[in-house]
Design an enzyme around this catalytic site. Structure first.
Site, PDB file in Angstrom:
ATOM      1  N   TYR A 105      36.835  54.203 -18.959  1.00  0.00           N
ATOM      2  CA  TYR A 105      35.842  55.240 -19.166  1.00  0.00           C
ATOM      3  C   TYR A 105      34.545  54.634 -18.708  1.00  0.00           C
ATOM      4  O   TYR A 105      34.325  53.664 -19.043  1.00  0.00           O
ATOM      5  CB  TYR A 105      35.720  55.579 -20.735  1.00  0.00           C
ATOM      6  CG  TYR A 105      36.605  56.274 -21.677  1.00  0.00           C
ATOM      7  CD1 TYR A 105      37.518  57.587 -20.595  1.00  0.00           C
ATOM      8  CD2 TYR A 105      37.211  56.107 -22.545  1.00  0.00           C
ATOM      9  CE1 TYR A 105      38.161  58.315 -21.561  1.00  0.00           C
ATOM     10  CE2 TYR A 105      38.233  56.687 -23.431  1.00  0.00           C
ATOM     11  CZ  TYR A 105      38.894  57.795 -22.774  1.00  0.00           C
ATOM     12  OH  TYR A 105      39.681  58.736 -23.381  1.00  0.00           O
ATOM     13  N   ASN A 153      35.344  60.582 -25.939  1.00  0.00           N
ATOM     14  CA  ASN A 153      35.850  60.213 -26.990  1.00  0.00           C
ATOM     15  C   ASN A 153      35.551  58.848 -27.402  1.00  0.00           C
ATOM     16  O   ASN A 153      34.784  58.438 -27.887  1.00  0.00           O
ATOM     17  CB  ASN A 153      37.312  60.862 -27.426  1.00  0.00           C
ATOM     18  CG  ASN A 153      37.586  61.050 -28.786  1.00  0.00           C
ATOM     19  OD1 ASN A 153      36.923  61.951 -29.495  1.00  0.00           O
ATOM     20  ND2 ASN A 153      38.501  60.322 -29.406  1.00  0.00           N
ATOM     21  N   ALA A 154      36.624  57.935 -27.354  1.00  0.00           N
ATOM     22  CA  ALA A 154      36.670  56.545 -27.412  1.00  0.00           C
ATOM     23  C   ALA A 154      36.067  55.888 -28.518  1.00  0.00           C
ATOM     24  O   ALA A 154      35.494  54.747 -28.592  1.00  0.00           O
ATOM     25  CB  ALA A 154      35.792  56.030 -25.955  1.00  0.00           C
ATOM     26  N   GLU A 155      36.131  56.640 -29.844  1.00  0.00           N
ATOM     27  CA  GLU A 155      35.233  55.949 -31.050  1.00  0.00           C
ATOM     28  C   GLU A 155      33.978  55.711 -30.644  1.00  0.00           C
ATOM     29  O   GLU A 155      33.016  54.796 -31.279  1.00  0.00           O
ATOM     30  CB  GLU A 155      36.081  54.961 -31.349  1.00  0.00           C
ATOM     31  CG  GLU A 155      37.479  55.131 -32.196  1.00  0.00           C
ATOM     32  CD  GLU A 155      38.629  55.661 -31.068  1.00  0.00           C
ATOM     33  OE1 GLU A 155      39.052  56.883 -31.150  1.00  0.00           O
ATOM     34  OE2 GLU A 155      38.745  54.703 -30.204  1.00  0.00           O
ATOM     35  N   GLU A 190      41.157  64.490 -23.015  1.00  0.00           N
ATOM     36  CA  GLU A 190      42.115  64.990 -23.791  1.00  0.00           C
ATOM     37  C   GLU A 190      41.523  66.516 -24.453  1.00  0.00           C
ATOM     38  O   GLU A 190      41.259  66.964 -25.473  1.00  0.00           O
ATOM     39  CB  GLU A 190      41.727  64.285 -25.245  1.00  0.00           C
ATOM     40  CG  GLU A 190      42.828  62.746 -24.893  1.00  0.00           C
ATOM     41  CD  GLU A 190      43.042  61.937 -26.063  1.00  0.00           C
ATOM     42  OE1 GLU A 190      43.709  61.164 -26.215  1.00  0.00           O
ATOM     43  OE2 GLU A 190      42.115  62.228 -27.120  1.00  0.00           O
ATOM     44  N   TYR A 195      50.089  57.970 -29.118  1.00  0.00           N
ATOM     45  CA  TYR A 195      49.938  56.765 -30.135  1.00  0.00           C
ATOM     46  C   TYR A 195      50.716  57.025 -31.288  1.00  0.00           C
ATOM     47  O   TYR A 195      50.729  57.305 -32.342  1.00  0.00           O
ATOM     48  CB  TYR A 195      48.382  56.688 -30.791  1.00  0.00           C
ATOM     49  CG  TYR A 195      47.319  56.742 -29.580  1.00  0.00           C
ATOM     50  CD1 TYR A 195      46.678  55.503 -29.431  1.00  0.00           C
ATOM     51  CD2 TYR A 195      47.065  57.806 -28.811  1.00  0.00           C
ATOM     52  CE1 TYR A 195      45.941  55.203 -28.464  1.00  0.00           C
ATOM     53  CE2 TYR A 195      45.980  57.582 -27.889  1.00  0.00           C
ATOM     54  CZ  TYR A 195      45.444  56.170 -27.542  1.00  0.00           C
ATOM     55  OH  TYR A 195      44.500  56.086 -26.603  1.00  0.00           O
ATOM     56  N   GLU A 249      47.045  57.458 -21.602  1.00  0.00           N
ATOM     57  CA  GLU A 249      46.891  56.685 -22.562  1.00  0.00           C
ATOM     58  C   GLU A 249      48.188  56.653 -23.268  1.00  0.00           C
ATOM     59  O   GLU A 249      48.641  57.513 -23.976  1.00  0.00           O
ATOM     60  CB  GLU A 249      45.548  57.363 -23.404  1.00  0.00           C
ATOM     61  CG  GLU A 249      44.241  57.250 -22.989  1.00  0.00           C
ATOM     62  CD  GLU A 249      43.185  57.907 -24.062  1.00  0.00           C
ATOM     63  OE1 GLU A 249      43.714  57.753 -25.183  1.00  0.00           O
ATOM     64  OE2 GLU A 249      42.315  58.553 -23.533  1.00  0.00           O
ATOM     65  N   TYR A 290      40.627  46.329 -31.385  1.00  0.00           N
ATOM     66  CA  TYR A 290      41.538  47.382 -31.174  1.00  0.00           C
ATOM     67  C   TYR A 290      43.025  46.583 -31.201  1.00  0.00           C
ATOM     68  O   TYR A 290      44.117  47.303 -30.683  1.00  0.00           O
ATOM     69  CB  TYR A 290      41.532  48.113 -29.826  1.00  0.00           C
ATOM     70  CG  TYR A 290      41.871  49.554 -29.730  1.00  0.00           C
ATOM     71  CD1 TYR A 290      41.014  50.454 -30.232  1.00  0.00           C
ATOM     72  CD2 TYR A 290      43.296  49.752 -29.417  1.00  0.00           C
ATOM     73  CE1 TYR A 290      41.359  51.768 -30.441  1.00  0.00           C
ATOM     74  CE2 TYR A 290      43.640  51.187 -29.445  1.00  0.00           C
ATOM     75  CZ  TYR A 290      42.766  52.311 -30.049  1.00  0.00           C
ATOM     76  OH  TYR A 290      43.069  53.526 -30.105  1.00  0.00           O
TER      77      TYR A 290
END
Length: 1022
Positions: free
Chosen positions: A90, A135-137, A196, A265, A308, A373
């Protein structure tokens, strides 16, 4: 299984299934391109690059989570060494755009061109994912926080205001990437649009009622990418199997990309598995999800593509110290990644492969500083069993060329003689090579099961092994191959041991197989007649049996490496799991396909990064973490081996390999932090009535309207982003003159945020924060004697936000939603505030420190003044009486409810030629209050947020480059005591690992440009 059903299976396999596979033609599925280039194409089976099918095994890393470009090589070399053919990243709009008139792709770690150049040098394809939303936290999902005020609309749509905001960044990102595409000899092979964004449909996607706003938005993004030079395929990722967006196989409604994929996930993207039930259903460990039917329905003429797939889980606030690696550990990697192959996936990218650190204010409120992670490559850059386990499959997928084109022939327990074990048969319709993915019929069961497998081969239907059995012990899966092609013209008829890789040296093939330690295996090679054991230190029962034109070899591998030689020139290397973990296949070329003729094979070291051949000298680069035996399989013309540039003494074995020994790295120790000279100062003078807030650090908070959809409960608008202050700690000073008995404050800052309030320097109270509370109100009464009569009274509110929420929550304001004075006891009329002023990051959006960037600093007095920076002169600070020592630790103490800043300068002198990783440890001594917040600064970088009453993170890795490994290091800690009990915090550091390495961490850390020092302009922000 009863005898009759087994015979029936064999008959069907030999007649019907074989015929079906052989009659299936490649031409039945269209070969697509995007009309701009045929360099990258795709069909039902896989991606093609330069006319060659490829299994895309990729992993994600975020350059903005490790702001040291010299370490990007380390991460990417580790990805390449594990056998991955690609990596993904990203980009972050917010990281590159400190304000709405700046796009910075040149300063420090914002220059991303080294990533593209490394991909070319190392030989990996790139999946570029520029957003603009990722997004990506990440705070606001990667949006620049100036876009979160409401002035740009609700975002992620075709609003002209939002479009004008993202276009400069997106255009520049596309322009840069356009210079590094596979169409021009570089390695970017696809470009993802948005992230997403499963919004193509209104209501049920089955009804295909298009969301025209979303369609228009996607078309704007796609047009911008094309206008700025992107010619490789555009991709999109569906967030789950319910959205079915942006694929032309599903619909031609508009906004479609070239290739669409599915994110998944299955064990939850967070350690708090309850957050995933709406997507995944009830969490059951090791429960696999079915993807095959989804791909057949939604994108049948495209590859099974997972942009992902779960590589780990992030750790939320209040999550366990160190995250939850057990949820997605070695067994997860073994089982789930093979399961994807059973689902006919030929392109998947692990999220994350390297997570990194949420340094500064990068994170969204969902997570703390660590973004480890539980990835295969840890936050501190170390590699361990999960990395090695993933490598076993990645090397296989790189070498199994038939895997890029398979049909799923069947699946079920009838393939085995044990009803507890099922198999999924994939078969290449052109070569007839097949892959049987074996797994417990109930994937949640981890029993120890033995079985035999019914397979269909070019020699007929067989049940394998002929002796003994195959074993699934625990949550494991195995891929059993048949008619597996390797070498110049060899065929592995079948193998119950898994294939790791194969290579051709001097026109002779070396085949590498592995089994779990202590297990047996059986393989059959066509054309061989006999064999012998060349090396077998811990193997047993190695037998060679000739059956017509096939040589069947049965063995048990107790441990280590064995070598067999077959009479047809094939050398077979047998490994147990531990030996396979340290077995490497570095290419001699930068070709991502890593052809078998351009490989060498290496056994032993912690890491082998690369290999190159010049004449008779083989140069290996890598890491050794201890004294290690090295064994190299290479061309017989190799007579000399170098390790990290130094020639090593080698001996040649009876079977042609070269052996040597690698020395252990030197020991590394750190100076005790307790031996440093620590100084401290109060960092909250703003609470005092005598403080002067007329300087440029402060802005009048006087807006009476806002475009934010959340209207404040009181005026003026006290939303920090409205005034150009976006990160972490902000300070609000509210003035009033009339009598009041107290104040009602409602503050919003995201999960785990906190705030404190003062009246005329007197502490009123705090919201300490919880892991789930994003907004908190308090009514605070003024203690007797704290009001000043006939003059101005000042309330200070210091609040710490934990980032902006993601997706539609990005516009949730940060600041004070309501501020009301309470009427005095002798009146029913409440007075009003006469003025509010706000301070935050020094310079606001002007980005005083473009190297570290706008996410790095908050609004604390210490930060505005630059106390955290190298070169700040603290000579006039008094000798410190707020620190004590406990062995090597230093203990930092704060008296009362305030903020205190501690700093020291600590020298480091690490040896050259090693890679080393260092972490700081923050803690609270036994019996001390945990009602405080702390921030760790290292050479000006904020590299840790420590909230001991909420979170459990206590270890904070800090990379070389942020730390100077051969010089002085400025260590700073801001401790905010949120109660009158004050605070006490312990601080120490440690070496995580040391390795003799081609990556000289001292050299990487010597890049002083990444650590700019203090300057006098800071003084104006007092």
């Amino acid at each position: 299984m009863a005898r009759f059903p087994q015979l029936l299976f064999l008959l069907l396999a030999s007649i019907g299934l074989l015929s079906a596979a052989q009659n299936h033609s490649d031409s039945e599925w269209p070969l697509h391109d995007n009309g701009l280039s045929t360099v990258v194409q795709w069909d039902h089976y896989s991606f093609h690059v330069h006319g060659q099918r490829i299994f895309v095994f990729s992993g994600e890393f975020h350059y903005w989570r490790i702001p040291v470009p010299g370490l990007w090589r380390d991460i990417l070399e580790k990805i390449k060494a594990a056998g991955f053919t690609a990596f993904a990243f990203y980009s972050s709009w917010g990281y590159h755009a400190p304000n709405n008139h700046t796009v910075d792709f040149s300063t420090g770690a914002r220059d991303i061109t080294p990533i593209y150049e490394l991909a070319k040098e190392l030989g990996m394809y790139i999946i570029v994912r520029p957003g603009p939303y990722v997004n990506a936290e990440a705070s606001a999902g990667g949006y620049p926080l100036w876009v979160t005020t409401g002035a740009y609309g609700s975002l992620r749509n075709d609003d002209a205001r939002y479009t004008a905001a993202w276009k400069p960044y997106f255009a520049k990102m596309s322009e840069i990437t356009s210079q590094y595409q596979v169409t021009d000899g570089h390695n970017t092979f696809c470009y993802q649009i948005e992230n997403e964004y499963g919004q193509q449909w209104i209501g049920d996607p089955v009804d295909r009622n298009p969301n025209q706003t979303a369609v228009a938005y996607m078309e704007l993004l796609e047009a911008s990418a094309r206008e700025n030079g992107i010619v490789v395929p555009l991709t999109a990722n569906d967030p789950n199997m319910n959205t079915k967006s942006w694929g032309s196989d599903w619909s031609h409604a508009g906004g479609n990309v070239d290739v669409v994929g599915l994110d998944s996930y299955p064990s939850c993207w967070t350690c708090d598995v309850t957050q995933c039930t709406s997507t995944n259903g009830e969490y059951v460990p090791y429960k696999v999800m079915q993807y095959y039917d989804y791909f057949q329905e939604v994108q049948p003429t495209m590859p099974g593509f997972m942009p992902e797939f779960q590589g780990g889980s992030y750790n939320p606030w209040a999550g366990p110290e160190g995250g939850c690696p057990g949820d997605t550990g070695v067994d997860f990697a073994n089982l789930f990644y093979r399961w994807n192959i059973a689902q006919r996936v030929t392109a998947m990218s692990l999220y994350m492969l390297y997570g990194g650190t949420n340094w500064g204010a990068i994170a969204a409120p969902v997570t703390a500083t660590s973004y480890d992670y539980s990835s295969p490559i840890s936050e501190d850059r170390s590699i361990g069993s999960k990395y090695y386990e993933t490598k076993l499959l990645a090397l296989f997928t790189r070498s199994a060329t038939d895997l890029t084109m398979t049909d799923r022939i069947g699946n079920g327990t009838h393939y085995t003689n044990n009803p507890a074990v099922a198999a999924y048969e994939l078969r290449n319709p052109v070569t007839n090579g097949a892959f049987y993915v074996t797994i417990h019929a109930d994937s949640t069961v981890g029993t120890d099961e033995s079985f035999r497998l019914n397979v269909n081969t070019s020699a007929g239907a067989l049940t394998v092994p002929s002796k003994g059995s195959i074993r699934l012990n625990g949550h494991q899966s195995k891929i059993i191959v048949t008619d597996f092609r390797f070498g110049p013209s060899h065929t592995l008829l079948y193998s119950t041991a898994e294939v790791l890789t194969h290579a051709v040296m001097d026109k002779k093939a070396t085949l590498v197989l592995w089994v779990p330690t202590g297990e047996s295996g059986e393989f059959a090679v066509k054309g061989a007649k006999s064999g012998k054991v060349e090396r077998c230190p811990q193997c047993s029962n190695a037998t060679f049996t000739r059956k017509k034109d096939v040589l069947v070899v049965n063995f048990t591998q107790a441990g280590g490496m064995s070598v067999l030689q077959l009479n047809n020139g094939v050398r077979v290397v047998l490994l147990d799991r531990a030996a396979a973990y340290k077995f490497w296949a570095p290419p001699l070329t930068d070709d991502p396909f890593a052809p078998e003729t351009d490989l060498v094979l290496v056994q032993g070291p912690y890491l082998v990064r690369s290999a190159s051949l010049s004449g008779s000298t083989l140069a290996l680069r890598g890491d050794s973490a201890n004294e290690t035996a090295l064994e190299v399989f290479a061309s017989k013309k190799v007579h000399t081996v170098t390790w990290n540039g130094k020639r090593i003494k080698t001996s040649r074995s009876s079977y042609g390999s070269l052996t040597a020994s690698l020395a252990a790295p030197p020991a590394v120790s750190l100076p005790a932090l307790s031996s440093a000279q620590w100084k401290s100062q109060d960092s909250l003078p703003e609470r005092l009535p005598s403080y002067d807030d007329s300087g440029p650090a402060w802005v009048d908070a006087n807006h009476m309207t806002t475009q934010n959809p959340r209207t404040p409960d009181t005026l003026p608008v006290l939303y920090a982003d409205e005034y150009g202050f976006h990160n972490g700690i902000r300070l609000w000073r509210g003035s009033f003159t009339d009598a009041a008995s107290g104040v009602y404050l409602n503050v919003q800052g995201g999960a785990a945020f906190g705030w404190s309030a003062y009246l005329n320097g007197h502490f009123l109270g705090s919201h300490l924060g919880t892991a789930t509370t994003s907004q908190a109100n308090k009514t605070l009464l003024f203690p007797a004697g704290t009001l000043r009569k006939n003059t101005t009274n000042t309330i200070l509110v210091i609040h710490d936000d934990t980032g902006h929420d993601q997706t539609t929550g990005a516009l949730n304001p940060r600041g004070i939603l309501a501020a009301r004075l309470l009427a005095p006891s002798d009146s029913s009329t409440a007075p009003n505030f006469t003025q509010w002023r706000v301070a935050g990051t020094a310079g606001g959006e002007s980005d005083l420190d473009p190297v570290r960037g706008v996410y790095n600093e908050d609004g604390l007095f210490a930060e505005r003044m630059g106390w955290h920076l190298p070169g700040f002169d603290d000579a006039d600070w008094p000798a410190n009486n707020s620190t004590t020592t406990r062995g090597a630790q230093v203990s930092l103490s704060v008296t009362g409810a305030t903020v205190r800043f501690f700093r020291a300068v600590v020298p480091l002198h690490l040896p050259r030629g090693v890679d080393a990783s260092i972490s700081f440890m923050l803690g609270t001594p036994a019996g001390a209050s945990t009602a405080y917040r702390a921030q760790l600064f290292v050479n000006g970088y904020q590299y840790g947020r420590f909230y001991p009453h909420i979170g459990n993170q206590v270890v904070y890795p800090v990379p070389a480059g942020v730390l100077d490994y051969d010089g002085e290091n400025t260590i700073g800690v801001a401790v905010w005591a949120q109660s009158e009990a004050g605070a006490e915090m312990s601080l120490d550091w440690r070496v995580n690992y040391v390795a003799d390495s081609s990556l000289d961490a001292v050299r990487v850390a010597a890049e002083g440009a990444l650590r700019p020092g203090w300057s006098e302009e800071r003084l104006q922000y007092a």
